[in-house]
Design a protein around this motif. Structure first.
Motif, PDB file in Angstrom:
ATOM      1  N   MET A  15      59.413  52.635  42.854  1.00  0.00           N
ATOM      2  CA  MET A  15      59.581  51.957  44.134  1.00  0.00           C
ATOM      3  C   MET A  15      60.992  51.394  44.264  1.00  0.00           C
ATOM      4  O   MET A  15      61.297  50.708  45.224  1.00  0.00           O
ATOM      5  N   GLY A  16      61.855  51.651  43.297  1.00  0.00           N
ATOM      6  CA  GLY A  16      63.213  51.137  43.375  1.00  0.00           C
ATOM      7  C   GLY A  16      63.339  49.707  42.890  1.00  0.00           C
ATOM      8  O   GLY A  16      64.320  49.053  43.148  1.00  0.00           O
ATOM      9  N   VAL A  17      62.315  49.206  42.201  1.00  0.00           N
ATOM     10  CA  VAL A  17      62.349  47.844  41.688  1.00  0.00           C
ATOM     11  C   VAL A  17      62.481  47.918  40.178  1.00  0.00           C
ATOM     12  O   VAL A  17      61.653  48.520  39.514  1.00  0.00           O
ATOM     13  N   GLU A  21      63.097  42.098  38.355  1.00  0.00           N
ATOM     14  CA  GLU A  21      63.746  41.801  39.631  1.00  0.00           C
ATOM     15  C   GLU A  21      62.699  41.385  40.655  1.00  0.00           C
ATOM     16  O   GLU A  21      61.559  41.837  40.609  1.00  0.00           O
ATOM     17  N   ASP A  22      63.104  40.515  41.565  1.00  0.00           N
ATOM     18  CA  ASP A  22      62.253  40.110  42.677  1.00  0.00           C
ATOM     19  C   ASP A  22      62.766  40.790  43.929  1.00  0.00           C
ATOM     20  O   ASP A  22      63.960  41.066  44.056  1.00  0.00           O
ATOM     21  N   TYR A  34      69.416  35.775  55.712  1.00  0.00           N
ATOM     22  CA  TYR A  34      68.461  34.955  54.980  1.00  0.00           C
ATOM     23  C   TYR A  34      67.437  35.889  54.348  1.00  0.00           C
ATOM     24  O   TYR A  34      67.288  37.031  54.779  1.00  0.00           O
ATOM     25  N   GLY A  35      66.724  35.384  53.354  1.00  0.00           N
ATOM     26  CA  GLY A  35      65.696  36.197  52.722  1.00  0.00           C
ATOM     27  C   GLY A  35      64.470  35.386  52.372  1.00  0.00           C
ATOM     28  O   GLY A  35      64.554  34.177  52.146  1.00  0.00           O
ATOM     29  N   VAL A  36      63.315  36.079  52.366  1.00  0.00           N
ATOM     30  CA  VAL A  36      62.059  35.481  51.917  1.00  0.00           C
ATOM     31  C   VAL A  36      61.416  36.450  50.920  1.00  0.00           C
ATOM     32  O   VAL A  36      61.630  37.666  50.997  1.00  0.00           O
ATOM     33  N   ASP A  37      60.647  35.906  50.018  1.00  0.00           N
ATOM     34  CA  ASP A  37      59.939  36.696  49.019  1.00  0.00           C
ATOM     35  C   ASP A  37      59.070  37.730  49.733  1.00  0.00           C
ATOM     36  O   ASP A  37      58.242  37.394  50.567  1.00  0.00           O
ATOM     37  N   ILE A  38      59.266  38.988  49.421  1.00  0.00           N
ATOM     38  CA  ILE A  38      58.543  40.067  50.110  1.00  0.00           C
ATOM     39  C   ILE A  38      57.042  39.972  49.881  1.00  0.00           C
ATOM     40  O   ILE A  38      56.260  40.414  50.718  1.00  0.00           O
ATOM     41  N   LEU A  39      56.631  39.367  48.774  1.00  0.00           N
ATOM     42  CA  LEU A  39      55.196  39.236  48.505  1.00  0.00           C
ATOM     43  C   LEU A  39      54.513  38.276  49.479  1.00  0.00           C
ATOM     44  O   LEU A  39      53.302  38.281  49.601  1.00  0.00           O
ATOM     45  N   PRO A 122      66.348  37.359  38.788  1.00  0.00           N
ATOM     46  CA  PRO A 122      66.259  35.890  38.835  1.00  0.00           C
ATOM     47  C   PRO A 122      67.547  35.197  38.399  1.00  0.00           C
ATOM     48  O   PRO A 122      67.938  34.189  38.983  1.00  0.00           O
ATOM     49  N   GLU A 123      68.258  35.762  37.430  1.00  0.00           N
ATOM     50  CA  GLU A 123      69.499  35.122  36.974  1.00  0.00           C
ATOM     51  C   GLU A 123      70.635  35.266  37.993  1.00  0.00           C
ATOM     52  O   GLU A 123      71.635  34.557  37.927  1.00  0.00           O
ATOM     53  N   ASP A 124      70.486  36.182  38.959  1.00  0.00           N
ATOM     54  CA  ASP A 124      71.502  36.349  40.009  1.00  0.00           C
ATOM     55  C   ASP A 124      71.261  35.439  41.212  1.00  0.00           C
ATOM     56  O   ASP A 124      72.061  35.429  42.148  1.00  0.00           O
TER      57      ASP A 124
END
Length: 173
Positions: A15-17, A21-22, A34-39, A122-124
């Protein structure tokens, strides 16, 4: 490596993940990303008229019926103190699953446009600086650089559970 771990890794990589990675759905408000958690994203739909709720702030556009669920709709542009923008063909409502007190509920946010889905380690994700009045730092999960752009990752539970929104939560419950 056991087969269940390998299957999960292969599925994610397909899936390219990458593992660890989140994914974040990015959207545009006033030319900022802006971004929101895709889940948390339940649905993305074009703007449609809402039923207004009396005595609520201007950024609360009302509620809409989404397959039997009453969903409060918040205009994030106005919530951030930006001038309103006439809704057009790119304007969308992102329906999110938000943790409210002891339960989850659906809430919609109106944004200027949806941009992309990004993978972020997460570290990024850098800590949120104090951004002053427009967007309080407790509403920002962090900042990530993606495709040479800065994306502000929103802490959606904090943003959509603030004191001002308790009125719409009660009305929509």
């Amino acid at each position: 490596m056991n087969s269940s771990v390998q299957n999960v890794e292969e599925t994610n990589l397909g899936m390219g993940v990458s593992v660890g990675e989140d994914q974040y759905l990015s959207f545009i408000i006033a030319e900022e990303e802006y971004g929101v958690d895709i889940l948390r994203v339940q649905e993305i739909k074009g703007w449609s008229k809402t039923t207004p709720i009396p005595n609520t702030p201007d950024y609360i556009k009302g509620v809409m019926n989404l397959r039997g669920a009453i969903v409060p709709i918040i205009d994030l542009r106005e919530r951030f103190g930006l001038p309103p923008l006439e809704y057009g063909p790119m304007t969308v409502v992102i329906v999110l699953s938000v943790q409210c007190e002891e339960r989850e509920r659906l809430m919609g946010i109106v944004v200027d446009a949806v941009s992309d889905v990004y993978n972020v380690k997460p570290e990024d994700l850098k800590p949120a600086p104090d951004l002053g009045g427009k967007l309080r730092s407790e509403f920002v999960k962090g900042l990530a650089t993606v495709d040479e752009k800065l994306m502000i990752v929103i802490e959606i539970d904090s943003l959509l559970n603030s004191d001002e929104l308790s009125l719409v939560n009660e009305a929509g419950a």
